[in-house]
Structure formats: C-alpha cells, structure tokens
Motif scaffolding. Sequence first.
Motif, short mmCIF file in Angstrom:
data_model
loop_
_atom_site.label_atom_id
_atom_site.label_comp_id
_atom_site.label_asym_id
_atom_site.label_seq_id
_atom_site.Cartn_x
_atom_site.Cartn_y
_atom_site.Cartn_z
N GLY A 120 0.79 -1.23 0.00
CA GLY A 120 0.00 0.00 0.00
C GLY A 120 0.82 1.27 0.00
N ILE A 121 2.02 1.24 -0.63
CA ILE A 121 2.82 2.48 -0.75
C ILE A 121 3.31 2.61 -2.20
N PRO A 122 3.67 3.84 -2.65
CA PRO A 122 4.11 4.02 -4.04
C PRO A 122 5.29 3.13 -4.42
N ALA A 123 6.27 2.94 -3.51
CA ALA A 123 7.47 2.17 -3.87
C ALA A 123 7.13 0.74 -4.28
N THR A 124 6.17 0.14 -3.59
CA THR A 124 5.85 -1.26 -3.88
C THR A 124 4.94 -1.38 -5.11
N PHE A 125 4.09 -0.36 -5.33
CA PHE A 125 3.32 -0.34 -6.57
C PHE A 125 4.27 -0.22 -7.76
N ASP A 126 5.32 0.59 -7.60
CA ASP A 126 6.32 0.77 -8.66
C ASP A 126 7.01 -0.54 -9.01
N ILE A 127 7.36 -1.32 -7.96
CA ILE A 127 7.99 -2.62 -8.23
C ILE A 127 7.03 -3.44 -9.10
N CYS A 128 5.76 -3.47 -8.71
CA CYS A 128 4.78 -4.30 -9.43
C CYS A 128 4.67 -3.88 -10.90
N GLN A 129 4.59 -2.58 -11.18
CA GLN A 129 4.39 -2.18 -12.58
C GLN A 129 5.66 -2.35 -13.40
N SER A 130 6.81 -2.53 -12.73
CA SER A 130 8.08 -2.66 -13.45
C SER A 130 8.46 -4.11 -13.74
N ILE A 131 7.73 -5.08 -13.18
CA ILE A 131 8.14 -6.48 -13.35
C ILE A 131 7.11 -7.29 -14.14
N LEU A 132 6.13 -6.60 -14.77
CA LEU A 132 5.08 -7.32 -15.49
C LEU A 132 5.57 -7.80 -16.85
N ALA A 133 5.35 -9.08 -17.14
CA ALA A 133 5.60 -9.60 -18.49
C ALA A 133 4.49 -9.08 -19.42
N PRO A 134 4.70 -9.08 -20.72
CA PRO A 134 3.60 -8.75 -21.62
C PRO A 134 2.38 -9.62 -21.31
N GLY A 135 1.21 -9.01 -21.26
CA GLY A 135 -0.01 -9.75 -20.91
C GLY A 135 -0.19 -9.90 -19.40
N GLY A 136 0.69 -9.27 -18.63
CA GLY A 136 0.66 -9.45 -17.18
C GLY A 136 -0.52 -8.77 -16.51
N ARG A 137 -0.82 -9.24 -15.29
CA ARG A 137 -1.90 -8.66 -14.48
C ARG A 137 -1.31 -8.09 -13.20
N LEU A 138 -1.65 -6.85 -12.90
CA LEU A 138 -1.23 -6.23 -11.64
C LEU A 138 -2.47 -6.13 -10.75
N ALA A 139 -2.48 -6.91 -9.68
CA ALA A 139 -3.64 -6.90 -8.77
C ALA A 139 -3.24 -6.13 -7.51
N ASN A 140 -3.84 -4.99 -7.31
CA ASN A 140 -3.54 -4.18 -6.12
C ASN A 140 -4.42 -4.63 -4.96
N VAL A 141 -3.80 -4.89 -3.82
CA VAL A 141 -4.53 -5.23 -2.60
C VAL A 141 -4.35 -4.14 -1.55
N GLY A 142 -3.16 -3.53 -1.49
CA GLY A 142 -2.82 -2.58 -0.43
C GLY A 142 -3.75 -1.38 -0.39
N VAL A 143 -3.95 -0.87 0.83
CA VAL A 143 -4.71 0.37 1.04
C VAL A 143 -3.72 1.52 0.85
N HIS A 144 -3.98 2.37 -0.13
CA HIS A 144 -3.05 3.47 -0.44
C HIS A 144 -3.54 4.79 0.13
N GLY A 145 -2.61 5.53 0.74
CA GLY A 145 -2.94 6.84 1.28
C GLY A 145 -2.40 7.96 0.41
N LYS A 146 -1.57 7.60 -0.58
CA LYS A 146 -0.96 8.62 -1.46
C LYS A 146 -1.10 8.20 -2.91
N PRO A 147 -1.05 9.17 -3.85
CA PRO A 147 -1.12 8.79 -5.27
C PRO A 147 0.14 8.04 -5.70
N VAL A 148 0.00 7.23 -6.77
CA VAL A 148 1.16 6.57 -7.37
C VAL A 148 1.30 7.09 -8.80
#
Length: 352
Positions: free
Chosen positions: A244-272
């Motif tokens: 639920g923080i920008p740093a970990t959302f960034d990791i997720c969007q940077s490691i997706l293979a083509p066709g990948g799915r990013l499923a967010n679970v964390g409660v975010h208090g700040k924009p990403v």
Amino acid sequence: MEALVYHGPGRRAWEKRPRPEIRDATDAVVRITTSTICGTDLHILKGDVPTVTDGRILGHEGVGVVDDVGAGVTGVRKGDKVLISCITSCGKCDFCRKGMYSHCRSGGWILGNAIDGTQAEYVRIPHADTSLHRLAPDADEEAMVMLSDILPTGFECGVLNGQVKPGDAVAIVGAGPIGLATLLTAQFYSPAEIVMIDLDENRLRVARSFGATRSVNSGDGEAVRKVMDLTGGAGVDVAIEAVGIPATFDICQSILAPGGRLANVGVHGKPVELHLETLWARNITLTTRLVDTVTTPMLLKVVQSGRLQPGKLVTHRFGLADVMKAYDTFGNAAREHALKVILQGASPRDGR
Ligand SMILES: NC(=O)c1ccc[n+]([C@@H]2O[C@H](COP(=O)([O-])OP(=O)(O)OC[C@H]3O[C@@H](n4cnc5c(N)ncnc54)[C@H](O)[C@@H]3O)[C@@H](O)[C@H]2O)c1
Ligand SMILES: [Zn+2]
Ligand SMILES: [Zn+2]
C-alpha cells in the motif's frame, strides 16, 4: 463490558463501555471468543482512515457465540458459534445482488470503522443472516478467525483478480498476513513460481516455508532487477501489491511480463505514478478491489478439510483484556517476529 476504544491518532484505551443491544430486527449480538488485530487497525491508529472517529471500538475480525438475535433473524440462534465477516452485507441491495458486498448500501466495511467492532467482549452485527457464518461447536477458532478478513482478501483481491493460472510466474510484494494469505491461496492454482518480496528477512523465511519458490529482499533497491533475472528477463504473469505504498506499486508495474496482471490489494494513502508510457503497449491489466468476502463459504470448506491451514499464521496469543499489550507486539511486528496475534475472550464463567 470492556473494549479497545480509539481516541484519535495514536490514542487507544481498554475501557468500560455499555454492552451492545439489538437495534434492528436483523441484528445479532455476539459474545467474542476469538479476535485478532489487522494491519488496517494500525493504519487507523496512525489517523489514515478518517471515517473512524473518537470513541469507536476497533476490530473487524472475530469468532464468537450468538448471545441475542432480533426478531427478523432466521439463520442463526442464541448459542450458535459463528464467524464474523469483516464485510457486513444486506444481501438485497443492488451492489449485494452483484456479489459486491463491499459496497452494500447499508453495510460494507463498517465494523470497527463506522460502527463499533470486535475487539470487545460483545459486538452488535447488523444484517446478521448475511454477515455471519455458522460454525461447528468444536471449530478451530484460531484457524477460522483468519477467514474474517485476510484469507478472502488475499484470495479475492490478489489471486482471483490477478487470474493466477497453472504454470504462471507470480510475484507478491509484501509478506505481511495479507501477502502470506495470498501466497497460501495462490497455490490452489499451481503457479510455477511464486516470488515473495519484502524487507523483513523473518517474514521472507516464513514465506518460503509456506510455499514461496523464491524470495527477494527489496531493501537494497534492486528488487526489479532481481525479479527480471529470476524470470530470464521476461517478468511475471501476475504481480500482487500487498503493502500500500508508491514504492511497492512501482515494483509491481516494473516487473510485469507482456499480458501481465497487476492486482492491487494494499490500502493506499498517497497517489502513485502509473507508467503508461511503457505499459500502454504491454497488454497489461490493472485491478483494484475492496474485499467482498463472497468466497468465504468456499474458503471455509477448504479450511475445514485441512487442505488450507491458516492457523500457522498465528505467532502470539493474549487474553482480550491484554489487547493493549497485543497492539504493542503487533505494532513492532519485525522486532517481535509477529504475524497474526490472537485475542482470546474470557469464557462466560470467568465473569462479565
Ligand atoms: N483491499 C482490501 O480489501 C484490503 C483488506 C485488508 C487489508 N488490506 C491492506 O493490505 C495491505 C497489507 O496488509 P497486512 O496486514 O499484511 O500489512 P502489514 O503491514 O503486516 O504487511 C506489510 C508488509 O510490507 C512490507 N513492506 C513495507 N514496505 C516495503 C517495501 N518498501 N518493500 C517491500 N516490502 C515492504 C513490510 O515489511 C510488511 O511485511 C495493507 O495496506 C492493508 O491495509 C487491503
Ligand atoms: Zn483487516
Ligand atoms: Zn447490500
């Protein structure tokens, strides 16, 4: 009765409160026998959840015994052992009819938020027929209480939204109780790799013992490169954000293979920052979800069968009256090696 009461950011107290009573015909009052503390309760204490106001009893997880029911309740009776869902649902409104209980017009996540919660000797549960699940009298309460929130959350928001499939490479960022519940339920689908990412070596060790095939400590800022190396440069099919923080959302969007799915679970208090300049051509899917607890009856069967053993997430036990100490332990999870902290209610013969 006594209860754990929120008094504004950083302030909580164990204090006397009136015992809850039936208000609506569809209510039940439940005597709490087992409860626990959630990462979200810590967010509340930091002041991150403005809907929680001074005087609120915290807690949205629990197992207990029905003490009283309103005239309109037909599904549970006084004396029944029940699991309390963290999501209250009427079962009748437009969102409930779509299976989106989290957005129930007269429910959703209200326990320990908009109404008094489960870290108390008694709790009032609205819409009791559709918000409680009957349990066997001898049910394993410590395993069952993991079904109030963390198992359905990891499964619905992470595994189902991420569409985990056999053979997939999955990364889960965050090895807290939610990330670990996601790890346990992802294995229903036999992914080929599950890479767990966290800063806490103890939690990564637990993750490996729960079935993670690899673990990455992201403390050195090299998590993206390490995951790309582990996947031969391809990236993962599913990246699940459970912090639920920008740093970990960034990791997720940077490691997706083509066709990948990013499923967010964390409660975010700040924009990403969403990197559409690279993602637009990578055929990805991004999902968000507040847990609906629609899968609780299914998960209950899997736990009852012994195929899923969430009791192994329990690291500490306290009497409900020691909940202040339990918060200190859970609030220093890394130092205390804490995962789920069980709160045991007093039995009625111990006095009320
Ligand atoms: N969507 C929903 O319905 C829903 C429901 C329940 C909880 N949640 C949220 O899920 C999230 C996880 O809950 P939890 O109880 O497991 O929380 P937690 O605080 O116990 O776990 C978070 C983990 O993230 C790790 N972490 C922190 N910063 C990191 C970083 N920079 N890199 C890698 N790892 C890092 C921590 O070491 C910790 O192990 C929270 O945001 C919680 O509010 C969402
Ligand atoms: Zn929770
Ligand atoms: Zn509803």
